[in-house]
Design a protein around this motif. Sequence first.
Motif, PDB file in Angstrom:
ATOM      1  N   THR A  42       0.813  -1.219   0.000  1.00 44.43           N
ATOM      2  CA  THR A  42       0.000   0.000   0.000  1.00 44.43           C
ATOM      3  C   THR A  42       0.851   1.276   0.000  1.00 44.43           C
ATOM      4  N   LEU A  43       2.134   1.122  -0.317  1.00 41.68           N
ATOM      5  CA  LEU A  43       2.974   2.326  -0.440  1.00 41.68           C
ATOM      6  C   LEU A  43       2.481   3.228  -1.578  1.00 41.68           C
ATOM      7  N   ASN A  44       1.876   2.622  -2.597  1.00 45.75           N
ATOM      8  CA  ASN A  44       1.368   3.460  -3.694  1.00 45.75           C
ATOM      9  C   ASN A  44       0.053   4.157  -3.335  1.00 45.75           C
ATOM     10  N   ARG A  45      -0.373   4.016  -2.092  1.00 49.01           N
ATOM     11  CA  ARG A  45      -1.538   4.790  -1.642  1.00 49.01           C
ATOM     12  C   ARG A  45      -1.063   6.083  -0.970  1.00 49.01           C
ATOM     13  N   HIS A  46       0.220   6.329  -1.074  1.00 45.86           N
ATOM     14  CA  HIS A  46       0.812   7.612  -0.670  1.00 45.86           C
ATOM     15  C   HIS A  46       0.820   7.829   0.853  1.00 45.86           C
ATOM     16  N   GLY A  47       1.512   8.897   1.253  1.00 47.51           N
ATOM     17  CA  GLY A  47       1.623   9.137   2.686  1.00 47.51           C
ATOM     18  C   GLY A  47       2.069  10.540   3.031  1.00 47.51           C
ATOM     19  N   LEU A  48       1.954  10.831   4.306  1.00 46.85           N
ATOM     20  CA  LEU A  48       2.359  12.125   4.845  1.00 46.85           C
ATOM     21  C   LEU A  48       3.326  11.888   6.000  1.00 46.85           C
ATOM     22  N   ILE A  49       4.406  12.625   5.999  1.00 42.85           N
ATOM     23  CA  ILE A  49       5.314  12.623   7.143  1.00 42.85           C
ATOM     24  C   ILE A  49       5.412  14.069   7.597  1.00 42.85           C
ATOM     25  N   ALA A  50       4.921  14.345   8.802  1.00 48.00           N
ATOM     26  CA  ALA A  50       4.884  15.734   9.256  1.00 48.00           C
ATOM     27  C   ALA A  50       5.433  15.840  10.669  1.00 48.00           C
ATOM     28  N   GLY A  51       5.711  17.053  11.087  1.00 45.96           N
ATOM     29  CA  GLY A  51       6.198  17.292  12.449  1.00 45.96           C
ATOM     30  C   GLY A  51       7.015  18.565  12.521  1.00 45.96           C
ATOM     31  N   ALA A  52       7.069  19.117  13.720  1.00 50.83           N
ATOM     32  CA  ALA A  52       7.842  20.340  13.937  1.00 50.83           C
ATOM     33  C   ALA A  52       9.316  20.063  13.672  1.00 50.83           C
ATOM     34  N   THR A  53      10.086  21.119  13.586  1.00 57.16           N
ATOM     35  CA  THR A  53      11.502  20.943  13.271  1.00 57.16           C
ATOM     36  C   THR A  53      12.241  20.183  14.380  1.00 57.16           C
ATOM     37  N   GLY A  54      13.101  19.258  13.967  1.00 54.67           N
ATOM     38  CA  GLY A  54      13.901  18.484  14.911  1.00 54.67           C
ATOM     39  C   GLY A  54      13.184  17.317  15.562  1.00 54.67           C
ATOM     40  N   THR A  55      12.005  16.931  15.053  1.00 52.20           N
ATOM     41  CA  THR A  55      11.243  15.872  15.706  1.00 52.20           C
ATOM     42  C   THR A  55      11.501  14.488  15.118  1.00 52.20           C
ATOM     43  N   GLY A  56      12.213  14.425  13.987  1.00 50.14           N
ATOM     44  CA  GLY A  56      12.597  13.123  13.445  1.00 50.14           C
ATOM     45  C   GLY A  56      12.094  12.794  12.048  1.00 50.14           C
ATOM     46  N   LYS A  57      11.571  13.781  11.326  1.00 51.02           N
ATOM     47  CA  LYS A  57      11.029  13.522   9.979  1.00 51.02           C
ATOM     48  C   LYS A  57      12.080  12.930   9.043  1.00 51.02           C
ATOM     49  N   THR A  58      13.250  13.570   9.025  1.00 49.51           N
ATOM     50  CA  THR A  58      14.271  13.130   8.082  1.00 49.51           C
ATOM     51  C   THR A  58      14.748  11.718   8.392  1.00 49.51           C
ATOM     52  N   LYS A  59      14.859  11.383   9.673  1.00 51.22           N
ATOM     53  CA  LYS A  59      15.304  10.033  10.029  1.00 51.22           C
ATOM     54  C   LYS A  59      14.230   9.012   9.658  1.00 51.22           C
ATOM     55  N   THR A  60      12.977   9.419   9.739  1.00 55.03           N
ATOM     56  CA  THR A  60      11.900   8.523   9.314  1.00 55.03           C
ATOM     57  C   THR A  60      11.993   8.255   7.818  1.00 55.03           C
ATOM     58  N   LEU A  61      12.281   9.309   7.056  1.00 56.99           N
ATOM     59  CA  LEU A  61      12.467   9.134   5.602  1.00 56.99           C
ATOM     60  C   LEU A  61      13.603   8.179   5.326  1.00 56.99           C
ATOM     61  N   GLN A  62      14.677   8.369   6.073  1.00 56.57           N
ATOM     62  CA  GLN A  62      15.882   7.550   5.899  1.00 56.57           C
ATOM     63  C   GLN A  62      15.561   6.075   6.145  1.00 56.57           C
ATOM     64  N   LEU A  63      14.823   5.859   7.210  1.00 53.97           N
ATOM     65  CA  LEU A  63      14.420   4.507   7.604  1.00 53.97           C
ATOM     66  C   LEU A  63      13.578   3.843   6.517  1.00 53.97           C
ATOM     67  N   ILE A  64      12.621   4.580   5.997  1.00 53.06           N
ATOM     68  CA  ILE A  64      11.748   4.035   4.951  1.00 53.06           C
ATOM     69  C   ILE A  64      12.557   3.782   3.675  1.00 53.06           C
ATOM     70  N   ALA A  65      13.435   4.740   3.337  1.00 51.26           N
ATOM     71  CA  ALA A  65      14.257   4.590   2.123  1.00 51.26           C
ATOM     72  C   ALA A  65      15.145   3.352   2.228  1.00 51.26           C
TER      73      ALA A  65
END
Length: 502
Positions: A42-65
């Motif tokens: 269901t990755l092709n059903r798209h998604g949102l990664i949100a959060g204030a600065t410094g809360t971990g968004k980029t690391k979440t992207l890294q993990l998924i990638a």
Amino acid sequence: MTSPAQEIAAGYVTEGQAVQLGTVVVDGQVDTSAVIRLPMATLNRHGLIAGATGTGKTKTLQLIAEQCSAAGVPVLLADIKGDLSGLARAGESTEKVAARARDTGDDWQPAAFPVQSLSLGTGGPGVPVRATITSFGPILLSKVLGLNDTQESTLGLIFHWADSRGLALLDTKDLRAVIGHLTSEEGKADLKQLGGVSASTAGVILRSLSNLEAQGGDEFFGEPELAVADLLRTGQVSLLEVGELRNKPALFSTFLMWLLAELFQELPEAGDLDAPKLVFVLDEAHLLFSDASKAFLEQIEQTVKLIRSKGVGVFFCTQLPTDIPNAVLSQLGARIQHALRAFTPDDQKALTQTVKTYPTTEHYELDKALTSLGTGEAIVTVLSERGAPTPVAWTRLRAPRSLMGTIGVDAIREAANASDLHGKYAETIDRESAYEKLAAKMAPPSDAPAPPPQEPPHEKDEPGALEKVLSSAPVKSFLRSAASAIGREITRGLFGTAKRRR
Ligand SMILES: Nc1ncnc2c1ncn2[C@@H]1O[C@H](COP(=O)(O)OP(=O)(O)OP(=O)(O)O)[C@@H](O)[C@H]1O
Ligand SMILES: [Mg+2]
């Protein structure tokens, strides 16, 4: 009796492959056996990664990638701050990482991933990425140029005119030449034919084009244009950085939309797949929507809707979910919401709206939860393999296995120069296009047969001189053959981006 954490995790059991996001937290306690997964199906059903600065968004992207790459799924990430380049290098086992690995039931091992660095334009350390003006199309270009709706439709007419004359708009000087022609004495008749184009509006467009060039936009538009096939290699993580064009964020975000439109045109219908063909992450997504025209917003909405059937999953990454228009937000199946701040009345409003987008939960008070999440924790809901929303889960996310942070610009450049795409894209090609052809109208090119000797040389200010040149047989045949060589017919797809019939 099953615990709340186990009850939540039961909604995340998958049959097929999945990204292991982390483990469930309830009442501040993590249950290391209650696993939260994002199904590949269901990755092709798209998604949102949100959060204030410094809360971990980029690391979440890294993990998924990382996990997509390991499963053979190619990923494209916008690396706005350059801190994703660490994907190319194995991570460091620190005390913190070890603790997080224990919390998340993760048998953590350092790992590096196949990264291809790309840079927008020619000024960055990655392999240069370009697109032609023609294929970019009028809607996206208007966004980049900051044009209003009227100016946008004028630009559309100008593109149409150039398309119909077989004048390829490859780089900014081509577009400048075409607008220059239409607003000149010689172009008066053409301008009239177009209808609805005022010379003053054309002048405004010309000025914003000059601004774009002054800010380095000219090094992005041109050839060789990026071929999307180069992003689809098994398990490749393509990192796109802005480099010199940092002060042109609109160019960056519209380029990503151009890429999506290209992917849409290039990829066949895919139906339901076990894993996507590409995961596409749009970082700093708010840039895409701020000051966007109505046409642009409608196109994003439509692209996101349609690209799903081509097996492409799109993840929007931004600080506030309210940065994303509802029509797009409602199409995003996965939600990974890191901590939100609640300092100002605006923050409060965003928080209330965010809570409303979640399924109801008896385990958390969502407004409180969303403001008390720790770093690297998120409130998660995804679509199960059956396509139903999963239970809301306060999730402690796994640590990335690659390096958290940048490997440095020198290392990025070195790797990019050694990659096989370097040879293909390093040098800019300046092929004959509108600029050269319009110049040639004034003076026949040296490789074309010279005009018959009986034709007297034209005085510059002699009325009708251009018509005479254009109607002279050799010039006519030159223009005709040049036009058909380029391919007169240009079909415009999503966003009015172009495909030339070859
Ligand atoms: N999943 C995680 N595992 C381990 N550490 C993490 C994780 N997520 C976040 N952290 C820690 O928190 C820091 C900030 O995370 P990150 O850079 O992802 O924030 P961000 O939301 O992208 O911030 P910004 O908006 O400023 O880009 C990281 O440098 C890291 O130390
Ligand atoms: Mg970040």
